[in-house]
Design an enzyme around this catalytic site. Structure first.
Site, PDB file in Angstrom:
ATOM      1  N   LEU A 211      -2.235   0.237 -11.542  1.00  0.00           N
ATOM      2  CA  LEU A 211      -1.961  -1.075 -10.978  1.00  0.00           C
ATOM      3  C   LEU A 211      -3.238  -1.908 -10.880  1.00  0.00           C
ATOM      4  O   LEU A 211      -3.222  -3.119 -11.050  1.00  0.00           O
ATOM      5  CB  LEU A 211      -1.329  -0.881  -9.585  1.00  0.00           C
ATOM      6  CG  LEU A 211      -0.415  -1.970  -9.087  1.00  0.00           C
ATOM      7  CD1 LEU A 211       0.653  -2.293 -10.101  1.00  0.00           C
ATOM      8  CD2 LEU A 211       0.205  -1.565  -7.771  1.00  0.00           C
ATOM      9  N   CYS A 212      -4.365  -1.216 -10.616  1.00  0.00           N
ATOM     10  CA  CYS A 212      -5.611  -1.960 -10.448  1.00  0.00           C
ATOM     11  C   CYS A 212      -6.087  -2.572 -11.768  1.00  0.00           C
ATOM     12  O   CYS A 212      -6.669  -3.651 -11.779  1.00  0.00           O
ATOM     13  CB  CYS A 212      -6.691  -1.078  -9.843  1.00  0.00           C
ATOM     14  SG  CYS A 212      -6.289   0.642  -9.837  1.00  0.00           S
ATOM     15  N   THR A 213      -5.821  -1.873 -12.886  1.00  0.00           N
ATOM     16  CA  THR A 213      -6.177  -2.429 -14.195  1.00  0.00           C
ATOM     17  C   THR A 213      -5.396  -3.715 -14.416  1.00  0.00           C
ATOM     18  O   THR A 213      -5.927  -4.727 -14.866  1.00  0.00           O
ATOM     19  CB  THR A 213      -5.824  -1.422 -15.314  1.00  0.00           C
ATOM     20  OG1 THR A 213      -6.487  -0.213 -15.051  1.00  0.00           O
ATOM     21  CG2 THR A 213      -6.217  -1.950 -16.677  1.00  0.00           C
TER      22      THR A 213
END
Lengths: 438, 185
Positions: A211-213
């Site tokens: 999700l952070c990417t």
């Protein structure tokens, strides 16, 4: 009867014989491995009454193959309507059919093309029907596109098989699936051989991106689409609920993704990529579908006619890979002892409907087959008593003093007992003692 | 079908010999529920966490509260909404933080960046693993996988400033124009 009509009748009969000549040759001439009973007239006649249920994305291929293999009573189910993008491989559909129900259009097309076949269409989800519905079939063949649907139909057929009083309750499940150039065909004899739940680890989980990417530094166009889908949509809520089939909604995501991609200088965002990413569309190749559907239908034919050994008792899984040249491998997937669906068939639990839940739990500690010291017990959709977590214990504690009858438990109902001391769970079904008059 | 039938016939006869006869209609517990029951009975939460079930009959939906007793987030209570679907454990549970908090790995909508909730989920992992993972996020917020980019930048460039911001946010304060929910006990 006039000579004319008599001759006409003969011609019809002849053409029917001619039509199935080669198929009948296979059915009537036993090979070294054919069951001798398979060529008896009584058995041969039964084939015409064989009722088969087909579901899922391989539908066109499967339906065509079954009808041309002389299956006469076929039910098909599909909740989807025809999309223009289906037309490249789902050959029973025409441009004018776009928007209509797939099951309905496919059924009418094949009925018209193959004389004498009866196809019943259900424009539904498989989950819309109950066990009474599925009991009418002798065989289920599916090319479903989701693991969830596969697990559901599998659990349904295993439960029918376990409850059945006679062998008719065993409805072989033939499952086909493809992904690009790869595919598999397998036969499951519910409650006898390894089931879909046993084989769950054969499905690779879908590749997810952190999700952070997605939120911070996208690298691929798909990351931008996911960002628009997961993050931008949640923040802006342009429509109350995302409908992945609504072009207006997809366009909104497409435009958001495009903007983000420009920001990070990522090329390659298109409308169809957007649609494919958010709907998690697996690339379908027409010929892979054809190979797998054909393998599945051959198994269906062999099971129904007994004309040759089929996948089932021994080898039950055929994997096909066309990624790197052609490779196929057929093997026996073993039944899992601890399968939550088909492992350890539920055992009867003798009980008096008037006894309290506490009494029942105490008796579990004493029963030689259980010997559970800290049992937690649940029924489908009903938490009876859980030792942990604490809040659940507090909430279910009042149940302990209630009688089984007052808890709404019925004769035959299944309960699952877990205990931290055992890695496995225990499946029981109630067998109530007849109420004694006091 | 002959082989299958004769095979099953034998099996049934053996069962009947054991005196096993089916009772009424059996209602099976779904595989997902069964697995969650097992996971719950193996849960060890400790003093800093608890679970709450709005409907005790529905164990697929519950709320987890975490009250960190050390680290920068000490003294507050955070709640997470767990939604498990019928495809569990093939798919991970959906977890969302119910408060608007200042944390580099949790965005303002409550989405959580925890590898085992997404790309590293495996069916052999259980609810305990997820819960331990969430607890760890409060002990060791991670600036390299940011979901709240500003918080991550603060953590990376000025750890003391970040700590102050955490305290401000937890007491319901405003940081760079964003007002956070009060989560202090």
């Amino acid at each position: 009867m006039s000579v004319e009509t008599q001759r006409a009748a003969h011609l019809v009969a002849d053409s029917e014989t001619m039509r199935w000549k080669y198929l009948d040759q296979i059915r009537r001439n036993p090979g070294p491995l054919t069951d001798p009973m398979a060529v008896e007239e009584e058995f041969l006649a039964q084939f015409e009454k064989f009722k088969i249920f087909g579901a899922g994305g391989l539908g066109c291929e499967i339906l065509k193959n079954l009808a041309m293999s002389k299956f006469k009573d076929i039910h098909v189910i599909d909740m989807d309507t025809i999309d223009i993008s289906n037309l490249n491989r789902q050959f029973l559909f025409r441009k004018s059919d776009v928007g209509k129900f797939k099951a309905e259009v496919a059924a009418r097309f094949v009925e018209q093309r193959v004389k004498g076949v009866k196809i019943t269409a259900h424009n539904n989800r498989i989950q819309d029907f109950d066990d009474e519905f599925y009991k009418q079939f002798q065989l289920v063949i599916c090319g479903l596109d989701s693991i969830e649907a596969r697990r559901w139909i599998n659990a349904m057929l295993v439960s029918i098989a376990e409850e059945a009083e006679d062998p008719d309750g065993i409805k072989p499940l033939i499952d086909g699936g493809t992904e690009g150039f790869k595919g598999q065909a397998r036969v499951i004899l519910p409650s006898i051989t390894s089931c879909i739940e046993c084989q769950l680890d054969m499905h690779a989980p879908r590749a997810a991106v952190p999700l952070c990417t997605i939120a911070s530094i996208p690298r691929q166009p798909e990351h931008c689409v996911e960002w628009a889908h997961v993050i931008a949509w949640e923040e802006e809520k342009p429509f109350p609920k995302l409908d992945k089939d609504d072009p207006e909604h997809v366009t909104w995501i497409y435009q958001k993704a495009l903007k983000r991609a420009e920001e990070f200088n990522i090329p390659g965002i298109t409308y169809s990529l957007t649609q494919g990413t958010i709907k998690n569309i697996i690339p379908a190749i027409a010929s892979t579908n054809a190979i797998i559907a054909a393998a599945c239908c051959n198994e269906a034919f062999k099971i129904a006619t007994n004309s040759a050994p089929c996948l089932g008792f021994e080898n039950n899984y055929m994997m096909y890979s066309g990624n790197d040249s052609i490779y196929t491998y057929t093997f026996k997937h073993e039944k899992k002892e601890d399968c939550p669906v088909c492992g350890r068939e539920a055992r009867p639990l003798e009980a008096d409907p008037n006894m309290t839940l506490q009494d029942l739990l105490d008796s579990l500690a004493l029963r030689p087959e259980a010997q559970l010291k800290k049992p937690s017990i649940r029924a489908e959709g009903k938490t009876l008593y859980m030792q942990v977590p604490q809040s659940l214990e507090e909430q279910t504690r009042p149940n302990l003093s209630k009688s089984l009858k007052d808890l709404g438990l019925e004769n035959g109902q299944e309960v699952v007992v877990t205990d931290p001391a055992f890695p496995l769970e225990f499946n029981f079904y109630f067998r109530f003692k007849a109420a004694e008059s006091s | 079908m002959l082989n299958i039938w004769s095979m099953k016939k034998k099996q049934k006869e053996a069962e009947n010999a054991e005196g096993q006869a089916a009772g009424g209609k059996r209602k099976k517990v779904t595989a997902a529920q069964l697995r969650v029951q097992k996971d719950l009975s193996e849960l060890s939460l400790g003093a800093t966490m608890r679970t709450d079930f709005p409907d005790p009959d529905n164990i697929l939906n519950f709320i987890l509260s975490i009250e960190p007793d050390e680290g920068m987030y000490r003294g507050a209570r955070f709640t997470f909404d767990f939604a498990i679907n019928q495809n569990f454990p093939h798919e991970p549970p959906k977890v969302r933080c119910m408060e608007k908090i200042y944390h580099p790995n949790i965005d303002l909508e409550g989405k959580v960046c925890l590898n085992i909730l997404r790309e590293d989920w495996k069916p052999v992992l259980n609810l305990n693993a997820v819960i331990v993972g969430l607890q760890f996020l409060f002990l060791e917020p991670n600036a390299s996988d940011p979901l709240n980019k500003e918080a991550a930048d603060d953590l990376r460039s000025n750890r003391e400033g970040f700590k102050r911001n955490v305290r401000t946010a937890m007491s319901g304060g405003t940081i760079k124009g964003t007002t956070y929910d009060r989560v202090l006990k």
